[in-house]
Design an enzyme around this catalytic site. Sequence first.
Site, PDB file in Angstrom:
ATOM      1  N   HIS A  68       0.830  -1.202   0.000  1.00  0.00           N
ATOM      2  CA  HIS A  68       0.000   0.000   0.000  1.00  0.00           C
ATOM      3  C   HIS A  68       0.865   1.252   0.000  1.00  0.00           C
ATOM      4  CE1 HIS A  68       1.053  -0.562   4.212  1.00  0.00           C
ATOM      5  NE2 HIS A  68       0.744   0.709   4.440  1.00  0.00           N
TER       6      HIS A  68
ATOM      7  N   HIS B 177       4.757   0.151   0.250  1.00  0.00           N
ATOM      8  CA  HIS B 177       5.502  -0.655   1.208  1.00  0.00           C
ATOM      9  C   HIS B 177       4.594  -1.716   1.812  1.00  0.00           C
ATOM     10  CE1 HIS B 177       3.787   2.682   3.561  1.00  0.00           C
ATOM     11  NE2 HIS B 177       3.758   1.845   4.592  1.00  0.00           N
TER      12      HIS B 177
ATOM     13  N   ASP C  34       0.477   4.959   1.852  1.00  0.00           N
ATOM     14  CA  ASP C  34      -0.274   5.374   3.031  1.00  0.00           C
ATOM     15  C   ASP C  34      -1.426   6.322   2.717  1.00  0.00           C
ATOM     16  OD1 ASP C  34       1.190   3.886   4.868  1.00  0.00           O
ATOM     17  OD2 ASP C  34       2.650   5.488   5.206  1.00  0.00           O
TER      18      ASP C  34
ATOM     19  N   ARG D   2       5.206   5.911  13.849  1.00  0.00           N
ATOM     20  CA  ARG D   2       5.270   6.700  12.618  1.00  0.00           C
ATOM     21  C   ARG D   2       4.727   8.097  12.828  1.00  0.00           C
ATOM     22  NH1 ARG D   2       1.505   4.319   8.251  1.00  0.00           N
ATOM     23  NH2 ARG D   2       0.097   6.060   8.651  1.00  0.00           N
TER      24      ARG D   2
END
Length: 310
Positions: free
Chosen positions: A105, A261, A107, A276
Amino acid sequence: MSGNGTARDSRIDVHQIGGRLGAEITGVRLSGELDPEMMRQIRQALLKYKVIFFRNQGHLDEAEQEAFAHLFGEPVAHPTVPPMKGTQFVFDIDGAEGNRATAWHTDVTFVQAPVKASILRAVRLPAFGGDTVWANTTTAYQALPAKLRDLADNLWALHSNAFDYSVARPKVNSDAAKRYFEVFASTVYETEHPVVRVHPETGERTLLLGAFVRRFLDLPQADSRQLFALFQGYVTRLENTLRWRWSSGDVAIWDNRATQHVAVDDYGDQPRVVRRVSIAGDVPVGIDGRASVSRKKEPAAVASIAQAAS
């Protein structure tokens, strides 16, 4: 060199580690006080290599990670998952709580302006496994045969978070996974994006796909599935990817406008916690100049009722 970010010594050492993306940067102690020249070099490395890595950054905590993120732009919280307690923007990714992003995907493409970059910090790692793999969506586009590029150039796709991209795994606690997805999709978003976007800084064309794609516009669902598999296959070819084996204190930063990723789910019941902070992005624009369009933002219960009635 000292690598402390002073104006007197603001050089960085960049070492390419993958054929199509990825570089490790040494000689830098990340903080919210790096000088402008060092940050300029880090940004340039990010644009060139798409994903960059810093080792030995164990001094960072959540506050310092947020402070560093401010040097890249405006940090933003996840649109549906609340930030970690005591922070404004930190997205806590705990594999034990059902948050294992095991589908390729980019983000938050379900919103109109997906984040432009993310800064991921390793907090607690398994003894083995738990790697992350990135793919270059710019070189994926470049690898398409001319006729497929022409097709991609004219396609648009509907992206939505009403999709359990991190839960479909038989070995993960189903209750934790269910709770996580209920939060993740607590507000349902739908956005139409061009399949090929023009990178706002490099001008490169890049494929905007990944697991949040529900279908291509104006095409039957069956055709959408086959075309998605075809284009996505160019993104995830081995030669187009880079796999990172995490060590304590590692930090990864990726250009979300030019990558996908995936987290490798091979660590069983071992703990894996990474955190994150993402940076606000811009609205994607296709090669014809048209910008992405938001189609839905509503509570999940309302979205479910509307779907059942349609």
